[in-house]
Design an enzyme around this catalytic site. Structure first.
Site, PDB file in Angstrom:
ATOM      1  N   ASP A  94       0.839  -1.193   0.000  1.00 39.73           N
ATOM      2  CA  ASP A  94       0.000   0.000   0.000  1.00 39.73           C
ATOM      3  C   ASP A  94       0.877   1.247   0.000  1.00 39.73           C
ATOM      4  O   ASP A  94       2.099   1.160   0.055  1.00 39.73           O
ATOM      5  CB  ASP A  94      -0.947  -0.009   1.195  1.00 39.73           C
ATOM      6  CG  ASP A  94      -0.216  -0.005   2.530  1.00 39.73           C
ATOM      7  OD1 ASP A  94       1.031   0.014   2.527  1.00 39.73           O
ATOM      8  OD2 ASP A  94      -0.890  -0.020   3.569  1.00 39.73           O
ATOM      9  N   ASP A 286      -8.260  -8.109   0.731  1.00 40.43           N
ATOM     10  CA  ASP A 286      -7.235  -8.243   1.773  1.00 40.43           C
ATOM     11  C   ASP A 286      -7.860  -7.965   3.130  1.00 40.43           C
ATOM     12  O   ASP A 286      -8.722  -7.089   3.264  1.00 40.43           O
ATOM     13  CB  ASP A 286      -6.045  -7.307   1.536  1.00 40.43           C
ATOM     14  CG  ASP A 286      -6.336  -5.867   1.926  1.00 40.43           C
ATOM     15  OD1 ASP A 286      -6.096  -5.507   3.095  1.00 40.43           O
ATOM     16  OD2 ASP A 286      -6.812  -5.099   1.061  1.00 40.43           O
ATOM     17  N   CYS A 324      -9.139 -32.093   6.663  1.00 40.32           N
ATOM     18  CA  CYS A 324      -8.332 -30.924   6.292  1.00 40.32           C
ATOM     19  C   CYS A 324      -6.859 -31.325   6.251  1.00 40.32           C
ATOM     20  O   CYS A 324      -6.313 -31.788   7.253  1.00 40.32           O
ATOM     21  CB  CYS A 324      -8.542 -29.798   7.294  1.00 40.32           C
ATOM     22  SG  CYS A 324      -7.472 -28.354   6.996  1.00 40.32           S
ATOM     23  N   CYS A 326      -4.257 -29.342   6.014  1.00 40.86           N
ATOM     24  CA  CYS A 326      -3.357 -28.226   6.308  1.00 40.86           C
ATOM     25  C   CYS A 326      -2.225 -28.682   7.226  1.00 40.86           C
ATOM     26  O   CYS A 326      -2.313 -29.749   7.855  1.00 40.86           O
ATOM     27  CB  CYS A 326      -4.133 -27.068   6.932  1.00 40.86           C
ATOM     28  SG  CYS A 326      -4.464 -27.244   8.696  1.00 40.86           S
ATOM     29  N   CYS A 329      -3.776 -29.460  10.867  1.00 47.61           N
ATOM     30  CA  CYS A 329      -4.701 -30.584  11.004  1.00 47.61           C
ATOM     31  C   CYS A 329      -4.049 -31.919  10.664  1.00 47.61           C
ATOM     32  O   CYS A 329      -4.447 -32.957  11.199  1.00 47.61           O
ATOM     33  CB  CYS A 329      -5.924 -30.372  10.119  1.00 47.61           C
ATOM     34  SG  CYS A 329      -7.026 -29.059  10.699  1.00 47.61           S
ATOM     35  N   HIS A 355      -3.716 -22.887   9.888  1.00 48.63           N
ATOM     36  CA  HIS A 355      -4.997 -23.516   9.545  1.00 48.63           C
ATOM     37  C   HIS A 355      -5.960 -22.503   8.923  1.00 48.63           C
ATOM     38  O   HIS A 355      -6.581 -22.777   7.884  1.00 48.63           O
ATOM     39  CB  HIS A 355      -5.654 -24.142  10.776  1.00 48.63           C
ATOM     40  CG  HIS A 355      -7.076 -24.546  10.522  1.00 48.63           C
ATOM     41  ND1 HIS A 355      -7.415 -25.721   9.864  1.00 48.63           N
ATOM     42  CD2 HIS A 355      -8.248 -23.903  10.779  1.00 48.63           C
ATOM     43  CE1 HIS A 355      -8.731 -25.779   9.743  1.00 48.63           C
ATOM     44  NE2 HIS A 355      -9.257 -24.701  10.288  1.00 48.63           N
TER      45      HIS A 355
END
Length: 376
Positions: A94, A286, A324, A326, A329, A355
């Protein structure tokens, strides 16, 4: 072909929702997509190799904070932000305007809760046509941020997508003052664009649509900025006092933007807002919501959020969400995550954040699939 371009793939027959690809020098961003906030060049609690493994395609870094620490010249000497933070995938930065004007007015959220109105001035010393003079929160030193210096800083950082310097007026502002603010923002954005075009170095720049909740001014902003050679457009400024007002504003604004260029909704990315805004045609969002929620023990799942700190999870030996894959997990149970939060071990935040971001990556993939199937 330009190193940055937008590939339009499909528009849903059910809404304005669309699927595309943003091509950048550091890879492709599939849209619609979620952008994690890595203020200081890192998502809190995670290193960037984990973000790669999760599949996070775009990361938002903060020019204001990086300007003050470690300094954008240091980042330039390191070879740019990608090299400095060891990220091989796309980055957006930004302008610093949001943080500077939050110092002056308070955030919009604070203002609507009557917390920001007394912050007028704050560490901001001067706002004029040249830019903004403020005191560093680190050492009290005076810092001047202008359209040109913001672009120069973002050139040092070397992000794939950069944002022009703009003013963020408060929600409660008179019509005349809002018009004055918009006119100055347009002048600042044109100066930012000119500074960028003098040294493009492969970066793209998005114009930022302003105008507060005044639809006439939003149209004026779209009309003016879309005539300039920006590579895409972000929607900024006050989005209203609730989700309904935001939805009305975006429903009006999105059709005024060129379809052949990508768009971005600044600072909004909670689950409810994403669900309402994707059908309007937003490409990227975002937000710090998923990572902030993780640090407070709130874990995102397809069945709704779970509070890891609740006693009921103390002996739950299942993963956060069954099936899941991830990094959290696949290795740990909810009981262990609960224990880490209760023991105040820092690993709890890293595991929860990994996660939640994986959940967001998969959620956006599902949205893309549903758009391609004309289900959204």
């Amino acid at each position: 072909m330009k190193s940055f371009h937008f590939e339009y793939i499909h528009r849903s027959s059910k809404s304005r929702a669309r699927v595309g690809r943003i091509h950048t020098p550091h890879g492709i961003i599939d849209t619609p997509n979620f952008v994690a906030v890595g203020t200081n060049g890192t998502v809190k609690g995670l290193d960037n190799s984990v973000l790669h493994d999760i599949g996070l395609q775009l990361m938002f870094c903060n020019t204001y904070h990086l300007l003050l620490q470690p300094g954008t010249e240091v980042v330039r000497k390191a070879g740019g932000l990608h090299q400095f933070i060891n990220r091989k995938l796309p980055i957006i930065t930004d302008s610093g305007g949001f943080q500077v004007f939050s110092l002056a007015y308070g955030s919009v959220a604070d203002e609507l809760k009557s917390r920001g109105t007394k912050k007028q001035g704050g560490s901001v010393l001067k706002i004029n046509e040249d830019g903004v003079v403020f005191r560093s929160y680190r050492d009290g030193a005076k810092v001047m941020l202008s359209p040109e210096s913001s672009i120069h800083a973002q050139k040092d950082l070397g992000a794939d997508i950069i944002i022009p310097f703009d003013e963020l007026p408060p929600y409660h502002i008179s019509s005349n003052n809002l018009k004055t603010s918009l006119a100055r923002t347009h002048r600042w954005e044109k100066r930012s664009l000119d500074a960028h075009l003098g040294n493009p170095q492969g970066q793209a720049i998005y114009g930022v649509i302003h105008g507060g909740i005044d639809l006439g001014l939003r149209k004026e902003s779209c009309d003016y900025l879309t005539q300039l050679p920006f590579d895409g457009f972000a929607i900024g400024g006050s989005m209203g006092k609730n989700k309904e007002e935001m939805h009305q504003l975006l429903s009006f604004t999105l059709p005024l933007l060129p379809e052949e260029k990508p768009n971005h909704l600044l600072g909004i990315g909670d689950l409810a807002s994403i669900d309402r805004c994707i059908p309007l045609g937003i490409d990227t969002f975002d937000s710090s919501y998923p990572t902030r929620a993780a640090r407070h023990g709130i874990l995102l799942t397809s069945e709704g959020p779970i509070n890891a700190t609740k006693k009921e999870n103390a002996a739950n030996f299942s993963p956060i969400e069954k099936g899941c894959p991830c990094p959290t997990c696949s290795k740990f149970t909810l009981a262990y995550i609960h224990h880490l939060f209760k023991a105040r071990e820092m690993a709890c935040m890293s595991l929860a954040t990994a996660h939640n971001l994986y959940f967001m990556v998969q959620l956006m993939q599902k949205y893309r699939e549903h758009i391609l199937e004309d289900r959204v």
